[in-house]
Design an enzyme around this catalytic site. Sequence first.
Site, short mmCIF file in Angstrom:
data_model
loop_
_atom_site.label_atom_id
_atom_site.label_comp_id
_atom_site.label_asym_id
_atom_site.label_seq_id
_atom_site.Cartn_x
_atom_site.Cartn_y
_atom_site.Cartn_z
CG ASP A 108 8.03 1.26 8.56
OD1 ASP A 108 8.54 0.60 7.63
OD2 ASP A 108 8.71 1.88 9.41
N PRO A 128 0.83 -1.21 0.00
CG PRO A 128 -0.79 -1.60 1.61
CD PRO A 128 0.56 -2.07 1.15
CE LYS A 153 12.12 0.51 8.92
NZ LYS A 153 11.05 0.74 9.89
CG HIS A 195 16.84 0.30 10.96
ND1 HIS A 195 16.02 0.24 12.05
CD2 HIS A 195 16.64 1.54 10.44
CE1 HIS A 195 15.35 1.39 12.19
NE2 HIS A 195 15.72 2.19 11.22
CB SER A 215 0.23 11.54 13.17
OG SER A 215 -0.48 12.41 14.02
CG ASN A 254 -0.58 12.15 7.89
OD1 ASN A 254 -0.61 13.32 7.48
ND2 ASN A 254 0.05 11.80 9.00
CB SER A 265 11.78 11.87 7.51
OG SER A 265 12.20 11.32 8.72
CE1 TYR A 294 12.44 2.98 13.87
CE2 TYR A 294 10.26 2.35 13.13
CZ TYR A 294 11.51 2.87 12.86
OH TYR A 294 11.80 3.28 11.58
CB THR A 324 5.18 2.51 14.79
OG1 THR A 324 6.20 1.57 14.36
CG2 THR A 324 3.86 2.16 14.14
CD1 TRP A 325 12.02 6.10 15.67
CD2 TRP A 325 11.95 7.80 14.22
NE1 TRP A 325 13.15 6.85 15.85
CE2 TRP A 325 13.13 7.90 14.98
CE3 TRP A 325 11.69 8.76 13.24
CZ2 TRP A 325 14.06 8.94 14.80
CZ3 TRP A 325 12.60 9.77 13.05
CH2 TRP A 325 13.78 9.87 13.83
#
Length: 314
Positions: free
Chosen positions: A46, A17, A76, A109, A261, A270, A207, A51, A23-24
């Site tokens: 993700d 998708p 990761k 990662h 977020s 988003n 980002s 994390y 989820t960082w």
Amino acid sequence: MATLDSKFKLNTGAEIPAVGFGTWQDKDAQEDAVTEALKAGYTHIDTARIYGTEPAVGAAIKKSGISRSEIFVTTKLWNTAHHPDDVEPALDASLKDLDTDYVDLYLMHWPVAFGRGDNMFPKDSNGKIINGDTDYVDTWKAMEKTFKKGKAKAIGISNFSRQETERLLQETEVVPAAHQIEVHPYLQQNEACAWFRSKGIHVQQYSPFGNQNEIYSKGQNMGKLIDDPVLVEIGKKYNKNGAQVALAWGIAQGHSVLPKSKTPSRIKDNLEGDFKLDEEDLEKIKAVDKGMRFNDPSANFGWNFYIGEDGKVE
């Protein structure tokens, strides 16, 4: 919902998708945030070992009642588990926390290995990172085994340069299905992204809002990317905001985007960044590229990342 629900095809044939939920950071808020995201209609989550959010992601998926096969999950491999003997056990630990028997995408990662062990950031007496001696090519070969066993439906990389990726392609068997890197309208990396795509590697943008993230000290003394007048002005035409325009720009490049977020209204907004921009607007966004990279931990990680890439400050 006003979203195109776009998907891209990976070199494995699987579909990813276009909008993923990142989820960082904000570890304790993630179970609620992922629950909210799934409720809003996200089907791509993700996470990463480092994390610390895998248990929250697993719990939220379970709670949602949505079938696991309907959700694309990425995690990761962390730098301390690069030794070939550590790769599969590291994935097994992630799978246990995610409460699933496979991930849709497993990424290396970073190309750098840290010292082995449970300490995620092993340091010497001077506070410097202790690096491991595992070559990322050997790490990748161990990841290939997890792919062949079906524990990872696809494998990929993150934060590699073209030079590092080229070496991987020459010395290993499985072409990475995806590459997750910093890309946004201020760091468009057009040449690099075209190169990755030409090799059959799908580009994922982390980002996607650039310096919106407070952790990036480099972006503090300038206006926020999402408030850039060009993006805001384009947004008015579609009744969208600057953040949504930044996401739509990424999707127009053929990339998946990973906004994050914990605010329910923003989580929903988003997802609605998946809309089609006119060609003339994509041209206008091209002009805002500053070649500005906000994330480069070379000094702290004991590895010179992004050599030869846009935004690399030597």
